[in-house]
Design a protein around this motif. Sequence first.
Motif, short mmCIF file in Angstrom:
data_model
loop_
_atom_site.label_atom_id
_atom_site.label_comp_id
_atom_site.label_asym_id
_atom_site.label_seq_id
_atom_site.Cartn_x
_atom_site.Cartn_y
_atom_site.Cartn_z
N GLY A 289 41.82 -59.05 -5.02
CA GLY A 289 42.66 -57.88 -5.30
C GLY A 289 41.89 -56.59 -5.44
N THR A 290 40.59 -56.63 -5.12
CA THR A 290 39.74 -55.45 -5.30
C THR A 290 39.02 -55.15 -4.00
N SER A 291 38.84 -53.88 -3.71
CA SER A 291 38.08 -53.49 -2.54
C SER A 291 36.99 -52.52 -2.96
N LEU A 292 35.91 -52.49 -2.18
CA LEU A 292 34.79 -51.63 -2.49
C LEU A 292 35.17 -50.17 -2.23
N ALA A 293 35.05 -49.37 -3.27
CA ALA A 293 35.33 -47.95 -3.10
C ALA A 293 34.07 -47.19 -2.72
N SER B 58 27.96 -52.30 3.46
CA SER B 58 29.23 -52.81 2.92
C SER B 58 29.06 -53.63 1.66
N THR B 59 27.90 -54.26 1.47
CA THR B 59 27.72 -55.14 0.30
C THR B 59 26.48 -54.84 -0.52
N GLY B 60 25.52 -54.09 0.03
CA GLY B 60 24.27 -53.86 -0.68
C GLY B 60 23.25 -54.96 -0.45
N LYS B 61 23.53 -55.90 0.43
CA LYS B 61 22.61 -56.98 0.73
C LYS B 61 21.29 -56.41 1.26
N ILE B 62 20.16 -56.97 0.79
CA ILE B 62 18.85 -56.48 1.20
C ILE B 62 18.13 -57.60 1.95
#
Length: 542
Positions: A242-246, A276-280
Amino acid sequence: MKWFAAVAAVLMLCVATAPALAHESDAANAGGTVNIQPGQTWSWTPTFPTGLTPTLTVSGSDTSMPADTATFSATSGNAKVQSGKIVVTLPSSYSKTSYYVKVKAVTTQPSQTVYYEITFNVATFSLSYSADSIVAKVGTAITSVTPTIGGGVAATSYSISGTLPTGLTFNTSTGVVSGTPTAYKAQANYTITATLNTSPVQTVTKTISIGAYTSITASNYTVYAMTGNTAITVPGVAMPTGTSLASMTTTVKKDNTADSGFSIGTAYNGMTIEASTGKITGTPSAAATYVFTQKYTATAATGGSSATRTVTVVVEDKVAIGGGTTAYSYVGHSDTHTFTKSAGPSDAKWSITSIKKDGTAITSGTDFNSITISNGVVTSSADTSAGTYTIAVKLASAKTTTTTSGATGSKASSNSATKTLTLYVREQASFTGATNGTLDSTFYMATNKVYDSLTIASNLGSDATFSIASYGTGITNKNIAVSTAGVVSPGSTALSTPGTYTVTVKIVDANNSTNTATATLNVVVKNALAFTNTTAAGAITA
């Protein structure tokens, strides 16, 4: 008789017409109270004894009540009789706290009149809550949301529309919403109705927004890597149901200094941050400690959520050890051998992982404890006995490892190097064949020529180097020499005077110059053997 008949006729007429002369009751008027709110209409159908259907009218207050006929009267239309029902409407513009209406009921045959006086207490009833919106987080208890009834009355019960998020409860006696949500549910409006303790019974409602969301989980990570060698992966942050990245913002410090030389989605020292996710991910190309601070903001129907995490990437050059692998010492003497860190982090730690003596591992005892390492310097103490030692030395990163699920990178312990040192511990140097510091062998010479030859020996065997340390009286380096192999020979100038001369001979361990010994060598010079007369001195006898 005529008179009597006339009197009787008059009496009968009086009895027949008595009810018409009755007057309105002087008994106390009946009455009641109505709680009402501006804008509401109250209706009432009065009932009477069987067989009586009086005529109803309404009027304003009489002199025993506050007069209000100007604004609240039958003629104004706010109080009226409609099909046997009393209908009273209180306009929302009215501001007084009390209004009065008198209902009049009249019958004929017999003629009767009664009144019912009604007091209208005006109050604005309301329902409010300590919060108009409950944005609850799954797993976290909400602050109980409590109602307040306005208008000076109490509620007898409460009800709510719809089904609350799982884990939240609604108390029908108190109207309190409380609990800990256990699952996501989209924000929605709920209408709460309070039933009031009024006469007649009234209700008030309040609509509040309630929902439950799962907050962003942003775990901190620490991973390790070797320059150009280790590929790292640090998971990004997943948005809850129910949440999306702002938005996501990232800053980085390189060795505690803010570094603006990077951008999301572009390689930075071999590492890339996914927008989109901050994955490194990536293989770091430069040694440093990188601290990425990432702030996430999410939006949902349930409300906003934010979280901050730090990702620490410790990048080190591969450890390497420099220095020779052979060292020498001797019994009773302390010696050192120095290894160097030729590459790797400055805080790498040295250790000895194993020791063998003459091919057999040792783990305790005097010899084991006598060999130590500090800052790359291996020390053998004076307690180390003779033998050949094989010492395994390790230099490893000093960093500790933080294990976080889903992240990959080298553990600090894998950034290490080993080297083996062979340490030869000899017996303390001594001459073979010496008594009280004097060699048992004597080198003999004759005047002006060699008379004897001598080779000196030591306990070091071929590892010993011989030389003359000093000369006694009457003898110099021109008269005698000692080779490095211990061979004694005359010098370029022969000694011409018979006598006993001395030289101090020194042996030096070829592998450890501090392992030395000295001894005195006696050099005895005698007259050269010769004939001292001629044949003329001879005689012939018969």
